[in-house]
Motif scaffolding. Sequence first.
Motif, mmCIF file in Angstrom:
data_model
loop_
_atom_site.group_PDB
_atom_site.id
_atom_site.type_symbol
_atom_site.label_atom_id
_atom_site.label_comp_id
_atom_site.label_asym_id
_atom_site.label_seq_id
_atom_site.Cartn_x
_atom_site.Cartn_y
_atom_site.Cartn_z
ATOM 1 N N GLY A 1 0.820 -1.216 0.000
ATOM 2 C CA GLY A 1 0.000 0.000 0.000
ATOM 3 C C GLY A 1 0.851 1.262 0.000
ATOM 4 N N ILE A 2 1.903 1.264 0.789
ATOM 5 C CA ILE A 2 2.789 2.433 0.855
ATOM 6 C C ILE A 2 3.509 2.625 -0.479
ATOM 7 N N ALA A 3 3.969 1.523 -1.077
ATOM 8 C CA ALA A 3 4.657 1.615 -2.366
ATOM 9 C C ALA A 3 3.711 2.097 -3.464
ATOM 10 N N LEU A 4 2.462 1.603 -3.449
ATOM 11 C CA LEU A 4 1.490 2.055 -4.452
ATOM 12 C C LEU A 4 1.149 3.528 -4.259
ATOM 13 N N GLN A 5 1.094 3.956 -3.024
ATOM 14 C CA GLN A 5 0.847 5.364 -2.742
ATOM 15 C C GLN A 5 1.983 6.210 -3.314
ATOM 16 N N ALA A 6 3.208 5.761 -3.121
ATOM 17 C CA ALA A 6 4.362 6.486 -3.659
ATOM 18 C C ALA A 6 4.311 6.536 -5.182
ATOM 19 N N LEU A 7 3.908 5.425 -5.796
ATOM 20 C CA LEU A 7 3.774 5.394 -7.254
ATOM 21 C C LEU A 7 2.726 6.402 -7.721
ATOM 22 N N GLN A 8 1.589 6.426 -7.038
ATOM 23 C CA GLN A 8 0.536 7.372 -7.411
ATOM 24 C C GLN A 8 1.004 8.809 -7.219
ATOM 25 N N GLU A 9 1.759 9.045 -6.173
ATOM 26 C CA GLU A 9 2.314 10.376 -5.940
ATOM 27 C C GLU A 9 3.271 10.748 -7.066
ATOM 28 N N GLN A 10 4.107 9.793 -7.473
ATOM 29 C CA GLN A 10 5.058 10.026 -8.566
ATOM 30 C C GLN A 10 4.315 10.378 -9.853
ATOM 31 N N ARG A 11 3.201 9.698 -10.084
ATOM 32 C CA ARG A 11 2.400 9.958 -11.280
ATOM 33 C C ARG A 11 1.663 11.298 -11.196
ATOM 34 N N GLY A 12 1.622 11.871 -10.003
ATOM 35 C CA GLY A 12 0.903 13.123 -9.819
ATOM 36 C C GLY A 12 -0.584 12.930 -9.637
ATOM 37 N N GLU A 13 -1.011 11.704 -9.332
ATOM 38 C CA GLU A 13 -2.433 11.407 -9.211
ATOM 39 C C GLU A 13 -2.993 11.745 -7.841
ATOM 40 N N VAL A 14 -2.156 11.749 -6.828
ATOM 41 C CA VAL A 14 -2.609 12.045 -5.475
ATOM 42 C C VAL A 14 -1.522 12.807 -4.741
ATOM 43 N N GLY A 15 -1.938 13.437 -3.655
ATOM 44 C CA GLY A 15 -0.964 14.139 -2.823
ATOM 45 C C GLY A 15 -0.362 13.206 -1.805
ATOM 46 N N ARG A 16 0.513 13.738 -0.988
ATOM 47 C CA ARG A 16 1.115 12.935 0.070
ATOM 48 C C ARG A 16 0.068 12.601 1.101
ATOM 49 N N ARG A 17 0.263 11.476 1.761
ATOM 50 C CA ARG A 17 -0.687 11.094 2.799
ATOM 51 C C ARG A 17 -0.475 11.974 4.009
ATOM 52 N N LYS A 18 -1.556 12.208 4.722
ATOM 53 C CA LYS A 18 -1.490 13.028 5.919
ATOM 54 C C LYS A 18 -0.681 12.304 6.982
ATOM 55 N N ARG A 19 0.055 13.065 7.763
ATOM 56 C CA ARG A 19 0.867 12.480 8.831
ATOM 57 C C ARG A 19 -0.046 11.699 9.771
ATOM 58 N N GLY A 20 0.351 10.466 10.049
ATOM 59 C CA GLY A 20 -0.420 9.628 10.946
ATOM 60 C C GLY A 20 -1.515 8.829 10.260
#
Length: 193
Positions: A60-79
């Motif tokens: 999940g964390i790696a997919l989130q990073a991929l989506q962030e790299q693609r510009g599809e989503v922002g960074r996850r909120k702290r916590g």
Amino acid sequence: MIEGVSTRRKLSHATAEKYIQMLYKVARLLGDRGQSLEETDSKTLNELSETVFKKNKHVGIALQALQEQRGEVGRRKRGAPAGRIRGASSATIGRVPVAPTEADAPLIESIINDGIKSKHWAPDTVQHHDTTLRKLSNSLGTRGETLAGTSDDALYKYIKEAFPKNWKRMTGSLWALREHRRGGGQVFRTGRR
């Protein structure tokens, strides 16, 4: 593939390597299904994270990073929990709401219109029920089922299994569906007395 995210997040080499390993794991699964990681949209990646790789938070964390790299989503909120970026909902500006299956779209629209007209639902209530019913319709659609064709009891059991973290919040939408089916007035029973 995630160099920009690695630099922005100041990831260690070991962490970046772990992300890449997890992305290869997802790519292999998608390859087995005749799909590719590059062509797979965020919605599908989120579903994989929350179903197939549910017990592997690193995916999940790696997919989130991929989506962030693609510009599809922002960074996850702290916590916020790993996986899909929380706080990014259908109500978020610029985000396209989840589409229900074609068979359920008229039913969902009718439930929402009925709630607005006869129950005077507030905008937040409308948004909640609309999003929940669309999400449920989509999930059932992957199994070849529909909201309209599934009994109230079967839907209740299904949300407890398919959405273990959110099923309690979803029961209000099932209640709205049940009332709509019966013409109003009936209370949705959760099996508890």
